[in-house]
Design a protein around this motif. Structure first.
Motif, mmCIF file in Angstrom:
data_model
loop_
_atom_site.group_PDB
_atom_site.id
_atom_site.type_symbol
_atom_site.label_atom_id
_atom_site.label_comp_id
_atom_site.label_asym_id
_atom_site.label_seq_id
_atom_site.Cartn_x
_atom_site.Cartn_y
_atom_site.Cartn_z
ATOM 1 N N GLY A 280 0.819 -1.209 0.000
ATOM 2 C CA GLY A 280 0.000 0.000 0.000
ATOM 3 C C GLY A 280 0.846 1.249 0.000
ATOM 4 N N LEU A 281 1.884 1.247 0.844
ATOM 5 C CA LEU A 281 2.796 2.394 0.877
ATOM 6 C C LEU A 281 3.615 2.476 -0.399
ATOM 7 C CD1 LEU A 281 4.066 2.413 4.584
ATOM 8 C CD2 LEU A 281 2.463 3.993 3.496
ATOM 9 N N PHE A 282 4.016 1.322 -0.932
ATOM 10 C CA PHE A 282 4.745 1.327 -2.205
ATOM 11 C C PHE A 282 3.901 1.977 -3.299
ATOM 12 C CE2 PHE A 282 5.711 -0.503 -6.356
ATOM 13 C CZ PHE A 282 7.072 -0.260 -6.452
ATOM 14 N N GLU A 283 2.621 1.614 -3.340
ATOM 15 C CA GLU A 283 1.749 2.188 -4.372
ATOM 16 C C GLU A 283 1.561 3.681 -4.150
ATOM 17 O OE1 GLU A 283 -2.564 1.568 -6.579
ATOM 18 O OE2 GLU A 283 -1.834 0.072 -5.144
ATOM 19 N N LEU A 284 1.395 4.085 -2.901
ATOM 20 C CA LEU A 284 1.195 5.493 -2.593
ATOM 21 C C LEU A 284 2.408 6.321 -3.024
ATOM 22 C CD1 LEU A 284 -1.215 6.921 -1.289
ATOM 23 C CD2 LEU A 284 -0.002 6.819 0.892
ATOM 24 N N TYR A 285 3.604 5.796 -2.713
ATOM 25 C CA TYR A 285 4.817 6.537 -3.087
ATOM 26 C C TYR A 285 4.990 6.559 -4.603
ATOM 27 C CZ TYR A 285 9.424 8.560 -2.613
ATOM 28 O OH TYR A 285 10.491 9.431 -2.685
ATOM 29 N N THR A 286 4.770 5.427 -5.256
ATOM 30 C CA THR A 286 4.901 5.354 -6.708
ATOM 31 C C THR A 286 3.957 6.343 -7.383
ATOM 32 O OG1 THR A 286 5.527 3.017 -6.588
ATOM 33 C CG2 THR A 286 4.708 3.831 -8.705
ATOM 34 N N LYS A 287 2.730 6.399 -6.908
ATOM 35 C CA LYS A 287 1.738 7.329 -7.459
ATOM 36 C C LYS A 287 2.229 8.765 -7.338
ATOM 37 C CE LYS A 287 -3.169 8.625 -6.915
ATOM 38 N NZ LYS A 287 -3.017 10.057 -6.586
ATOM 39 N N GLY A 288 2.656 9.164 -6.135
ATOM 40 C CA GLY A 288 3.102 10.535 -5.911
ATOM 41 C C GLY A 288 4.344 10.881 -6.716
ATOM 42 N N PHE A 289 5.311 9.978 -6.733
ATOM 43 C CA PHE A 289 6.572 10.231 -7.434
ATOM 44 C C PHE A 289 6.342 10.398 -8.933
ATOM 45 C CE2 PHE A 289 10.664 8.938 -9.312
ATOM 46 C CZ PHE A 289 11.548 9.726 -8.589
ATOM 47 N N LEU A 290 5.540 9.515 -9.505
ATOM 48 C CA LEU A 290 5.308 9.587 -10.951
ATOM 49 C C LEU A 290 4.382 10.733 -11.341
ATOM 50 C CD1 LEU A 290 5.127 5.798 -11.933
ATOM 51 C CD2 LEU A 290 6.995 7.425 -12.314
ATOM 52 N N GLU A 291 3.546 11.192 -10.422
ATOM 53 C CA GLU A 291 2.709 12.360 -10.715
ATOM 54 C C GLU A 291 3.559 13.589 -11.002
ATOM 55 O OE1 GLU A 291 -1.390 11.396 -8.174
ATOM 56 O OE2 GLU A 291 0.118 12.780 -7.376
ATOM 57 N N THR A 292 4.683 13.713 -10.315
ATOM 58 C CA THR A 292 5.510 14.905 -10.507
ATOM 59 C C THR A 292 6.729 14.654 -11.396
ATOM 60 O OG1 THR A 292 6.478 14.373 -8.338
ATOM 61 C CG2 THR A 292 4.834 16.129 -8.399
ATOM 62 N N ALA A 293 7.312 13.478 -11.318
ATOM 63 C CA ALA A 293 8.536 13.199 -12.083
ATOM 64 C C ALA A 293 8.286 12.393 -13.344
ATOM 65 C CB ALA A 293 9.542 12.451 -11.209
ATOM 66 N N LYS A 302 11.428 4.022 -15.633
ATOM 67 C CA LYS A 302 10.190 3.567 -15.005
ATOM 68 C C LYS A 302 10.184 2.050 -14.856
ATOM 69 C CE LYS A 302 7.550 7.465 -16.854
ATOM 70 N NZ LYS A 302 6.476 7.883 -17.791
ATOM 71 N N GLU A 303 10.678 1.370 -15.871
ATOM 72 C CA GLU A 303 10.707 -0.092 -15.828
ATOM 73 C C GLU A 303 11.532 -0.612 -14.658
ATOM 74 O OE1 GLU A 303 12.670 -3.718 -18.472
ATOM 75 O OE2 GLU A 303 12.007 -1.887 -19.507
ATOM 76 N N TYR A 304 12.599 0.092 -14.327
ATOM 77 C CA TYR A 304 13.502 -0.384 -13.279
ATOM 78 C C TYR A 304 13.185 0.183 -11.888
ATOM 79 C CZ TYR A 304 16.652 -3.130 -16.153
ATOM 80 O OH TYR A 304 17.186 -4.107 -16.950
ATOM 81 N N LEU A 305 12.085 0.902 -11.738
ATOM 82 C CA LEU A 305 11.733 1.426 -10.418
ATOM 83 C C LEU A 305 11.568 0.311 -9.370
ATOM 84 C CD1 LEU A 305 9.241 4.322 -11.317
ATOM 85 C CD2 LEU A 305 11.565 4.548 -10.394
ATOM 86 N N PRO A 306 10.822 -0.762 -9.654
ATOM 87 C CA PRO A 306 10.703 -1.823 -8.644
ATOM 88 C C PRO A 306 12.054 -2.453 -8.306
ATOM 89 C CG PRO A 306 9.005 -2.051 -10.320
ATOM 90 C CD PRO A 306 9.984 -1.039 -10.834
ATOM 91 N N PHE A 307 12.864 -2.699 -9.324
ATOM 92 C CA PHE A 307 14.180 -3.283 -9.089
ATOM 93 C C PHE A 307 15.044 -2.363 -8.245
ATOM 94 C CE2 PHE A 307 18.669 -3.628 -10.266
ATOM 95 C CZ PHE A 307 18.912 -4.968 -9.977
ATOM 96 N N THR A 361 5.736 -4.326 -10.076
ATOM 97 C CA THR A 361 5.813 -3.962 -11.491
ATOM 98 C C THR A 361 4.460 -3.516 -12.024
ATOM 99 O OG1 THR A 361 7.662 -5.497 -11.851
ATOM 100 C CG2 THR A 361 6.398 -4.825 -13.797
ATOM 101 N N GLU A 362 3.404 -4.221 -11.632
ATOM 102 C CA GLU A 362 2.057 -3.848 -12.073
ATOM 103 C C GLU A 362 1.645 -2.488 -11.519
ATOM 104 O OE1 GLU A 362 0.108 -5.305 -14.388
ATOM 105 O OE2 GLU A 362 1.935 -6.494 -14.702
ATOM 106 N N ILE A 363 2.061 -2.192 -10.292
ATOM 107 C CA ILE A 363 1.749 -0.885 -9.701
ATOM 108 C C ILE A 363 2.424 0.227 -10.484
ATOM 109 C CG2 ILE A 363 2.178 0.561 -7.674
ATOM 110 C CD1 ILE A 363 1.707 -1.977 -5.959
#
Length: 368
Positions: A280-293, A302-307, A361-363
């Motif tokens: 849940g926190l991973f998704e929240l951070y991913t959402k916020g980070f990609l909204e601005t960056a 983007k592909e390597y963010l989870p890794f 990765t799906e997130i």
């Protein structure tokens, strides 16, 4: 001579507004000495500033460090002002010295700097509300976006190879061979865990060397407490603690944020069954980070963010294990096995990330 008198001599060298009336230690930092300094003014309310003595044992070249900060904050300030917004709350503002320098060096060779104090905002030490983590993500993402057109190679590398996981792995191998503290026999399981992931350590550095990932300005210490959250709006308004700003990969910043903020347990948790990645926190951070960056990141980034989250966690575990094998010479410890406990926690988090990599990765795809 009292501390206040000594600090008064230091403050006399900066272009502060008013007359010094109070000094107090400030913040939770463990590297630099930080003070809030209060000044009385004739026609307006008192004002306070941040005054810091830079730890030049940790940061060997304070001049270069401050040059980096000056360049980066100036670039961000111009972006904010072009949008007709308040730059004094959106980026750190350096107070220059009476000699028009960005730092002051005293007679004992200590380096000092000063910033405007950002009022009515707080840097939270831990995630008290999920929204704080989301706002930190937006702030660090905006930091990347604002600096996406900055020539990263013009910055100094103030701590060489800071996030070069491949070299961190080589340091671990050296510590194993040397076994200076006689501890190798106690950590065979942890050593095996690291050795089995040797290939992972070179993935990002290889992509950078091949020109497949862009060199960017990176913060390199993307913890929640390095973002100021506005008291009224609850929004992340300013990224602080820019000492480790230097050339690197945006993936380092994202990955280390997840490592430090999206886990379910403290860094030195003894019950490893309690250690996992909070999706849940991973998704929240991913959402916020990609909204601005997101608009400024490449598809491969983007592909390597989870890794990157896994890699930064692995790197941290490797560093703790290396220090444990070396006799605890780098990280401060509170008990004999503290670094080993930290290592085990990081490795447990790595293992859970590996189990959840498809979900992570799906997130990322969801918000890309």
């Amino acid at each position: 001579m009292t501390e206040k008198i000594e600090l008064k001599k230091v403050t006399d060298n900066f272009c502060f507004d008013g007359t010094l009336i109070h000094v107090e230690p400030y913040g939770h930092g463990h590297i630099n000495d930080t003070y809030a300094v209060y000044f009385k003014r004739l026609t307006t309310p008192p004002i306070r500033y941040i005054l810091q003595k830079i730890n030049h044992s940790v940061f060997k070249e304070p001049e270069r460090l401050m040059q980096n900060i000056d360049k980066v904050t100036g670039h961000i300030r111009r972006k904010i002002e072009a949008e007709k917004k308040d730059a004094t709350r959106g980026v750190l503002t350096i107070i220059r010295t009476v000699d028009d320098s960005i730092f002051y060096r005293d007679g004992e060779g200590n380096y000092w700097r000063a910033y405007h104090f950002i009022e009515n905002a707080i840097a939270y030490q831990q995630v008290e509300k999920p929204e704080h983590f989301y706002e930190a993500a937006r702030a660090f993402g905006l930091f990347q976006q604002q600096l996406s057109d900055f020539p990263a190679d013009t910055l100094h590398e103030t701590i060489p190879d800071f996030h070069n996981t491949e070299k961190r792995f080589e340091a671990l191998l050296s510590a194993i061979d040397l076994d200076s503290a006689g501890r190798v026999k106690f950590v065979e399981k942890e050593i095996e865990f690291a050795l089995n992931r040797k290939k992972d350590t070179a993935v990002l550095t290889t992509l950078l060397q091949e020109g497949k990932l862009p060199l960017r300005v990176t913060h390199n210490d993307t913890k929640l407490n390095n973002v100021m959250i506005d008291n009224k709006t609850g929004t992340g308004i300013c990224v602080i603690d820019l000492d480790t700003v230097m050339p690197g990969l945006a993936l380092y910043d994202f990955g280390d944020s997840i490592r430090s903020g999206a886990g379910t347990a403290p860094e030195d948790e003894l019950n490893l069954e309690a250690v996992s990645l909070n999706l849940g926190l991973f998704e929240l951070y991913t959402k916020g980070f990609l909204e601005t960056a997101g608009a400024d990141l490449t598809p491969l980034e983007k592909e390597y963010l989870p890794f990157s989250a896994k890699l930064m966690t692995l790197e941290c575990g490797i560093r703790f294990l290396t220090d444990y094998l070396s006799g605890d010479t780098y990280f401060k410890i509170h008990r004999k096995s503290h670094n080993l406990e930290r290592c085990r926690t990081q490795f447990a988090l790595v293992a859970d990330m590996e189990r959840k990599m498809d979900q992570m990765t799906e997130i990322v795809k969801k918000y890309s």
